[in-house]
Design a protein around this motif. Structure first.
Motif, PDB file in Angstrom:
ATOM      1  N   THR A  46      -2.607   1.441  -5.042  1.00  0.00           N
ATOM      2  CA  THR A  46      -2.317   2.830  -4.714  1.00  0.00           C
ATOM      3  C   THR A  46      -3.560   3.582  -4.263  1.00  0.00           C
ATOM      4  OG1 THR A  46      -2.558   3.414  -7.048  1.00  0.00           O
ATOM      5  CG2 THR A  46      -0.330   2.939  -6.265  1.00  0.00           C
ATOM      6  N   SER A  58      -7.816   8.893  -6.040  1.00  0.00           N
ATOM      7  CA  SER A  58      -7.771   9.961  -5.052  1.00  0.00           C
ATOM      8  C   SER A  58      -9.035  10.024  -4.226  1.00  0.00           C
ATOM      9  CB  SER A  58      -7.546  11.302  -5.744  1.00  0.00           C
ATOM     10  OG  SER A  58      -8.586  11.563  -6.651  1.00  0.00           O
ATOM     11  N   SER A  59     -10.152   9.520  -4.776  1.00  0.00           N
ATOM     12  CA  SER A  59     -11.396   9.528  -4.012  1.00  0.00           C
ATOM     13  C   SER A  59     -12.323   8.479  -4.575  1.00  0.00           C
ATOM     14  CB  SER A  59     -12.065  10.894  -4.068  1.00  0.00           C
ATOM     15  OG  SER A  59     -12.453  11.183  -5.400  1.00  0.00           O
ATOM     16  N   GLU A 118      -6.221   5.603  -2.252  1.00  0.00           N
ATOM     17  CA  GLU A 118      -6.183   6.576  -1.167  1.00  0.00           C
ATOM     18  C   GLU A 118      -7.616   6.840  -0.724  1.00  0.00           C
ATOM     19  OE1 GLU A 118      -4.052  10.046  -2.287  1.00  0.00           O
ATOM     20  OE2 GLU A 118      -2.171   8.987  -2.647  1.00  0.00           O
ATOM     21  N   MET A 168       0.805  -1.198   0.000  1.00  0.00           N
ATOM     22  CA  MET A 168       0.000   0.000   0.000  1.00  0.00           C
ATOM     23  C   MET A 168       0.847   1.262   0.000  1.00  0.00           C
ATOM     24  SD  MET A 168      -2.908  -1.281  -0.268  1.00  0.00           S
ATOM     25  CE  MET A 168      -3.804   0.253  -0.182  1.00  0.00           C
ATOM     26  N   LYS A 169       2.157   1.113   0.270  1.00  0.00           N
ATOM     27  CA  LYS A 169       3.034   2.267   0.294  1.00  0.00           C
ATOM     28  C   LYS A 169       3.728   2.499  -1.044  1.00  0.00           C
ATOM     29  CE  LYS A 169       4.028   1.541   5.194  1.00  0.00           C
ATOM     30  NZ  LYS A 169       5.078   1.250   6.188  1.00  0.00           N
ATOM     31  N   PHE A 198      -5.820   0.371   4.591  1.00  0.00           N
ATOM     32  CA  PHE A 198      -6.542   1.598   4.934  1.00  0.00           C
ATOM     33  C   PHE A 198      -7.852   1.277   5.652  1.00  0.00           C
ATOM     34  CE2 PHE A 198      -8.248   0.330   0.867  1.00  0.00           C
ATOM     35  CZ  PHE A 198      -9.602   0.614   0.971  1.00  0.00           C
ATOM     36  N   PHE A 248      -3.569   6.312  -9.645  1.00  0.00           N
ATOM     37  CA  PHE A 248      -3.933   6.261  -8.251  1.00  0.00           C
ATOM     38  C   PHE A 248      -5.387   6.688  -8.138  1.00  0.00           C
ATOM     39  CE2 PHE A 248      -4.382  10.575  -6.614  1.00  0.00           C
ATOM     40  CZ  PHE A 248      -3.802  11.323  -7.625  1.00  0.00           C
ATOM     41  N   LYS A 274       4.699   3.361  -4.875  1.00  0.00           N
ATOM     42  CA  LYS A 274       4.372   4.482  -5.748  1.00  0.00           C
ATOM     43  C   LYS A 274       4.375   3.977  -7.173  1.00  0.00           C
ATOM     44  CE  LYS A 274       4.350   7.443  -2.366  1.00  0.00           C
ATOM     45  NZ  LYS A 274       3.143   8.126  -1.933  1.00  0.00           N
ATOM     46  N   SER A 329     -10.914   8.446   0.884  1.00  0.00           N
ATOM     47  CA  SER A 329     -11.464   9.789   1.016  1.00  0.00           C
ATOM     48  C   SER A 329     -12.338   9.875   2.258  1.00  0.00           C
ATOM     49  CB  SER A 329     -12.307  10.111  -0.219  1.00  0.00           C
ATOM     50  OG  SER A 329     -13.487   9.322  -0.201  1.00  0.00           O
TER      51      SER A 329
END
Length: 326
Positions: free
Chosen positions: A90, A17-18, A92, A7-8, A117, A15, A10, A94
């Motif tokens: 990747t 983002s929401s 992330e 999960m870390k 997450f 990716f 790159k 929200s």
């Protein structure tokens, strides 16, 4: 290798983002999404507005689909990761994701660092009554397990389905038989996949294949395929790290000199290296089979897995590529 590092990583180009969490799995036979309503899950008409439903979340849409199949009209299911054109590693989260998790009565997540997450967001909104199924723990897998793509293992989802039913029964004891009957139907839906794997193993066991990363490795192993790609290369691509040049050379030679019969390509992790390997396979007429980490639109879990095996068979028998699922 520590899978927690996934999960870390790159990755280049992708990716999330929401996530718009108004979307849910509505039918057991499809991975498409619509505004949040209760799932009918092919068990009759949708839930009436007055009927109580269980709010559930699947971290990946394949798990959400299984919740939908088992819970039917008594669940409203949200899939968090569901876009087949993006890299799940990747992701992330929200604030919308956090809110959906906070309200969930039942959650199914993969574990092994693939969706870590989820644990953080669950801890941020503690709920003693929330049911959480972490598939890693359900299967008794150690943190050092190298391949997190557990849903490609033919033995995984029946255990997940049974665990989902057990939790739903605790939340809605009056519908125990309904959930148990749906488990039987779900298990039966997997039989064509199992039969296809069995037939592939009988006829083509030992066939050499190459992969970009270990997305479908569990299924390939169940079918008796010989995965020639070095594990170190698979892990490097999966974790977004630089692979060793000798591993890249080995993979290139597999394709250039026809040392493999099929190249399985992860359509959700695309970078210059994987693109170059895909081009090489095409140039040297090595059949390509596209594989996915989240369930493509238009499929149930069972139909998706069956299609992957059938595409592999077409590649082995007819040298036919199926790069994308539609």
């Amino acid at each position: 290798m520590k899978i927690q590092s996934i999960m870390k990583s790159k990755r280049q180009g992708f990716f999330i983002s929401s996530v718009l969490l108004g979307s849910v799995l509505v039918l057991s036979g499809c991975g498409t999404q619509s505004p949040s309503i209760s799932s009918s899950s092919a068990h009759g008409s949708a839930t009436s507005p007055t009927q109580q439903t269980i709010t559930a979340v699947g971290a990946e849409n394949e798990y959400a689909n299984v919740i939908s199949e088992i819970g039917g009209r008594y669940v409203s299911v949200t899939a968090i990761m569901s876009n087949p054109n993006t890299d799940p590693h990747t992701f992330e989260a929200s604030p919308q994701v956090a809110a959906e998790i906070a309200n969930a009565q039942l959650i199914v997540q993969n574990g092994l660092g693939y969706d870590s997450f989820m644990n953080k967001l669950e801890s941020a909104s503690p709920n003693a009554n929330r049911k959480v199924i972490e598939v890693q723990n359900l299967l008794g897998l150690p943190n050092q397990t190298s391949n997190p793509h557990l849903w490609y293992n033919p033995s995984t989802m029946p255990r997940v389905a049974a665990a989902i039913a057990a939790d739903l029964e605790q939340l809605m004891p009056a519908h125990k038989k309904y959930f148990e009957d749906n488990v039987k139907k779900f298990d039966a839906s997997l039989q064509p996949w199992y039969n296809a794997i069995k037939q592939l193993k009988i006829k083509y066991a030992g066939s050499p294949v190459a992969v970009t990363e270990p997305v479908a490795d569990y299924m390939l192993q169940a079918a008796g395929m010989d995965i020639r790609t070095p594990w170190s290369l698979q892990a490097a691509i999966m974790n977004g790290t630089d692979p060793a040049p000798q591993d890249v050379q080995t993979e290139q030679n597999l394709l250039k000199y026809h040392q493999v019969k099929v190249f399985l390509y992860n359509q959700q992790v695309v970078d210059p290296l994987t693109q170059s390997l895909l081009t090489l396979a095409e140039q040297h007429h090595v059949p390509v089979v596209g594989v996915y980490e989240t369930m493509p639109p238009g499929y149930s879990y069972a139909s998706w897995m069956l299609k992957e095996v059938k595409d592999l068979q077409k590649a082995l028998v007819y040298h036919q590529s199926t790069q994308t699922l539609s």
